[in-house]
Design a protein around this motif. Structure first.
Motif, PDB file in Angstrom:
ATOM      1  N   ASN A 180       0.821  -1.228   0.000  1.00  0.00           N
ATOM      2  CA  ASN A 180       0.000   0.000   0.000  1.00  0.00           C
ATOM      3  C   ASN A 180       0.850   1.271   0.000  1.00  0.00           C
ATOM      4  OD1 ASN A 180      -2.285  -1.591   0.136  1.00  0.00           O
ATOM      5  ND2 ASN A 180      -2.194  -1.664   2.381  1.00  0.00           N
ATOM      6  N   HIS A 223       2.056   4.758  -0.906  1.00  0.00           N
ATOM      7  CA  HIS A 223       1.651   6.024  -1.526  1.00  0.00           C
ATOM      8  C   HIS A 223       2.879   6.897  -1.552  1.00  0.00           C
ATOM      9  CE1 HIS A 223      -2.808   5.730  -1.488  1.00  0.00           C
ATOM     10  NE2 HIS A 223      -2.534   4.774  -0.608  1.00  0.00           N
ATOM     11  N   TRP A 236       4.594  10.748  -3.186  1.00  0.00           N
ATOM     12  CA  TRP A 236       4.719  11.925  -4.055  1.00  0.00           C
ATOM     13  C   TRP A 236       6.053  12.572  -3.767  1.00  0.00           C
ATOM     14  CZ3 TRP A 236       0.891  11.434  -0.287  1.00  0.00           C
ATOM     15  CH2 TRP A 236       1.051  12.211   0.856  1.00  0.00           C
ATOM     16  N   ARG A 240       0.414  12.948  -7.380  1.00  0.00           N
ATOM     17  CA  ARG A 240       0.507  11.677  -6.648  1.00  0.00           C
ATOM     18  C   ARG A 240       1.135  10.650  -7.585  1.00  0.00           C
ATOM     19  NH1 ARG A 240      -1.827  12.950  -1.437  1.00  0.00           N
ATOM     20  NH2 ARG A 240      -1.189  15.080  -1.742  1.00  0.00           N
ATOM     21  N   LEU A 258       2.756   7.464  -6.790  1.00  0.00           N
ATOM     22  CA  LEU A 258       2.357   6.068  -6.555  1.00  0.00           C
ATOM     23  C   LEU A 258       1.108   6.062  -5.670  1.00  0.00           C
ATOM     24  CD1 LEU A 258       5.765   4.316  -5.788  1.00  0.00           C
ATOM     25  CD2 LEU A 258       4.604   4.569  -7.979  1.00  0.00           C
ATOM     26  N   ARG A 259       0.141   5.265  -6.057  1.00  0.00           N
ATOM     27  CA  ARG A 259      -1.090   5.213  -5.250  1.00  0.00           C
ATOM     28  C   ARG A 259      -1.397   3.777  -4.871  1.00  0.00           C
ATOM     29  NH1 ARG A 259      -4.685   9.329  -8.863  1.00  0.00           N
ATOM     30  NH2 ARG A 259      -2.974   9.872 -10.226  1.00  0.00           N
ATOM     31  N   LYS A 260      -1.307   3.532  -3.618  1.00  0.00           N
ATOM     32  CA  LYS A 260      -1.658   2.234  -3.053  1.00  0.00           C
ATOM     33  C   LYS A 260      -1.000   1.094  -3.849  1.00  0.00           C
ATOM     34  CE  LYS A 260      -5.512   0.666  -0.399  1.00  0.00           C
ATOM     35  NZ  LYS A 260      -6.318  -0.481  -0.597  1.00  0.00           N
ATOM     36  N   PRO A 270       8.527   6.443   1.274  1.00  0.00           N
ATOM     37  CA  PRO A 270       7.117   6.648   0.918  1.00  0.00           C
ATOM     38  C   PRO A 270       6.371   7.404   2.017  1.00  0.00           C
ATOM     39  CG  PRO A 270       7.535   4.363   1.487  1.00  0.00           C
ATOM     40  CD  PRO A 270       8.857   5.046   1.493  1.00  0.00           C
ATOM     41  N   GLN A 271       5.371   8.199   1.619  1.00  0.00           N
ATOM     42  CA  GLN A 271       4.600   8.956   2.616  1.00  0.00           C
ATOM     43  C   GLN A 271       3.644   8.051   3.386  1.00  0.00           C
ATOM     44  OE1 GLN A 271       5.311  10.309  -0.311  1.00  0.00           O
ATOM     45  NE2 GLN A 271       6.262  12.262   0.183  1.00  0.00           N
ATOM     46  N   GLY A 282       2.290   3.674   3.672  1.00  0.00           N
ATOM     47  CA  GLY A 282       2.595   2.307   3.258  1.00  0.00           C
ATOM     48  C   GLY A 282       4.019   1.957   3.624  1.00  0.00           C
ATOM     49  N   GLY A 328       0.718   5.170 -11.353  1.00  0.00           N
ATOM     50  CA  GLY A 328       1.132   4.796 -10.004  1.00  0.00           C
ATOM     51  C   GLY A 328       0.331   3.666  -9.386  1.00  0.00           C
ATOM     52  N   ARG A 329      -0.533   3.061 -10.159  1.00  0.00           N
ATOM     53  CA  ARG A 329      -1.284   1.908  -9.625  1.00  0.00           C
ATOM     54  C   ARG A 329      -0.833   0.648 -10.353  1.00  0.00           C
ATOM     55  NH1 ARG A 329      -5.796   5.369  -9.746  1.00  0.00           N
ATOM     56  NH2 ARG A 329      -6.526   5.829  -7.645  1.00  0.00           N
TER      57      ARG A 329
END
Ligand SMILES: Nc1ncnc2c1ncn2[C@@H]1O[C@H](COP(=O)(O)OP(=O)(O)O)[C@@H](O)[C@H]1O
Ligand SMILES: [Mg+2]
Length: 450
Positions: A217, A219, A221, A229, A231-233, A267-268, A270, A424-425
């Motif tokens: 998971n 995330h 930026w 953003r 990478l997202r999850k 990562p911010q 996860g 990013g998903r």
């Protein structure tokens, strides 16, 4: 640094001479007419303070001017290094214009301040004359009314004059020391900056567990661009020894995944785990030792070809260097077309793109890393050269993890697992055949030959 040096070098010396001369002059002046000496001594600090005030008035450092000056310097260096690009785009005129704009600003600001400098120097020269005048006036009075003889008075007057001139000498250096102080502050600020991810700190764990890499998971930026953003999850697992490929359209976050793995950023949200352990808890220097990275635009240094290959592992033997060169298909070096001792120019400009990439691959392989990160590392190679490199890597990478970012089907076809990213998903993952059978976005990408 030059300004700091200026402040601490000659100027500090001259200022010390000034202060000492002043002290000695004052002491000797009391041997003459002590009344005149006392009166003039009262004037001396006033004189010093006045000079200092005037100098300070002239010396104020404008941060904006300093910044524009620094930007202009950076811009010039950038344009000079990329002179071929500037010429190829016919951008000489534009570049010069931008540069002269910033320099104009600096020039105008400095010119606007020059009258202050003039007044300051003028006053500094005038003050000793005023003291001169006052000295002789009081000297005359003391001969006439206080029964001192002229020899005593002249001794005091000339000593005091010397003293005043010396104070002026110190005061004159205040503008330079102000800008030196400003420059020194900037240097110290840079030194004091604490890096959040500091490879110089030897702390954290030095074991890799089973070597599985896991993104859970995640995330992310870039800190200076929080609105994008990247990478997202993102969740993915790469087992030890696997050869995996990341693909997806440009800007989907592939290089970012590779940078996170090198721990240039955290990562911010996860977590990234290696062998079940948070990447943040690993000793950074130890972790980076396990990695071999080759990027699309390999950074080489202006040293000999051999030194470049040995850059991350200077103690490598000649045999090891040759072996890495063979694995990376550095035929140009092995055949002697480029000598091992030849300097390859700034950023390796004397080599072709493909030659640079192969040199960077050899450099990465020489360290015998446990994890190989190839971010479009073979993009500048022709198909034959690429297949030779890939074949050689296949034998090299037994038991090691390889993460490849590539746009060519041939590069990733044989990967154990392919991850398809989009904005990013993680869209899809599986082997080449599985993904083709899925007939989803990978199949579409593949149809356009990635
Ligand atoms: N250093 C950076 N600072 C800010 N944004 C960046 C930086 N590097 C990449 N990005 C942004 O992150 C996104 C993903 O980039 P990247 O991981 O390089 O994509 P890919 O390698 O898949 O082409 C892009 O939108 C890009 O603009
Ligand atoms: Mg990229």
């Amino acid at each position: 640094m030059c300004r700091v040096g200026q402040m601490l070098g000659t100027q500090l010396g001259l200022s010390t001479i000034g202060v000492l001369t002043c002290l000695v002059s004052v002491i000797i002046s009391f041997a003459g007419s002590w009344v005149v000496a006392l009166i003039l001594l009262g004037l001396l600090p006033i004189c010093g303070i006045l000079m200092m005030l005037v100098a300070r008035f002239a010396s104020g450092v404008d941060p904006q001017v300093e910044e524009t000056h620094a930007t202009a310097g950076k811009f010039t260096a950038e344009a000079a290094t990329a002179i071929r690009t500037v010429r190829a785009l016919g951008a000489e005129e534009h570049t010069l214009l931008t540069l002269s704009d910033s320099l104009d600003y600096v020039c105008r600001s400095k010119a606007a301040k020059s009258w202050k400098m003039g007044v300051s120097v003028g006053l500094n020269l005038m003050l000793p004359q005023v003291i001169n005048l006052v000295s002789f006036w009081i000297g005359g009075i003391s001969v006439q009314f206080w029964s001192f003889d002229s020899q005593q008075v002249l001794l005091t007057v000339f000593c005091m004059l010397f003293g005043t001139i010396s104070v002026g000498l110190v005061a004159q250096h205040i503008p330079d020391s102000a800008s030196g102080y400003h420059a020194a502050m900037q240097v110290f600020r840079l030194i004091d900056q604490v890096s959040e991810i500091d490879a110089a700190k030897s702390e954290g764990c030095k074991t890799l567990g089973d070597g599985t890499i896991e993104f859970r998971n995640v995330h992310f930026w870039y800190p200076h661009r929080p609105e994008v953003r990247v990478l997202r999850k993102l969740s993915l697992t790469i087992e030890k020894g696997q050869s995996v490929a990341l693909c997806g359209v440009s800007g989907s976050g592939k290089s970012t995944v590779v940078q996170l793995l090198q721990r240039f950023y955290d990562p911010q949200a996860g977590v990234i785990r290696v062998g079940g352990q948070d990447l943040k808890d690993l000793d950074i220097a130890f972790w980076r030792q396990q990695l071999g990275f080759v990027g699309q635009e390999p950074m080489l240094f202006d040293m000999s070809l051999e030194e470049n290959v040995k850059y991350g592992y200077p103690e490598a033997t000649e045999e090891e260097v040759r072996e890495a060169a063979r694995a990376a298909n550095m035929d140009y070096a092995l055949s002697g077309a480029v000598q091992w001792t030849d300097r390859i120019g700034l950023r390796g400009e004397k080599l072709s793109g493909g030659q640079k990439q192969r040199c960077a691959i050899a450099r990465a392989l020489l360290r015998k890393p446990q994890f190989m990160l190839l971010d479009e590392a073979t993009s500048a190679l022709d198909a034959v050269s690429e297949s030779v490199v890939l074949q050689a890597m296949k034998t090299e990478r037994v038991g090691k993890t390889t993460i490849t970012v590539a746009h060519r089907l041939s590069t990733i076809q044989n990967a154990d697992k392919i991850f398809v990213l989009c904005h990013g998903r993680l869209l899809e993952s599986g082997t080449y055949q599985e993904l083709m059978n899925m007939d989803g976005s990978f199949a579409k990408l593949a149809a356009r030959s990635l």
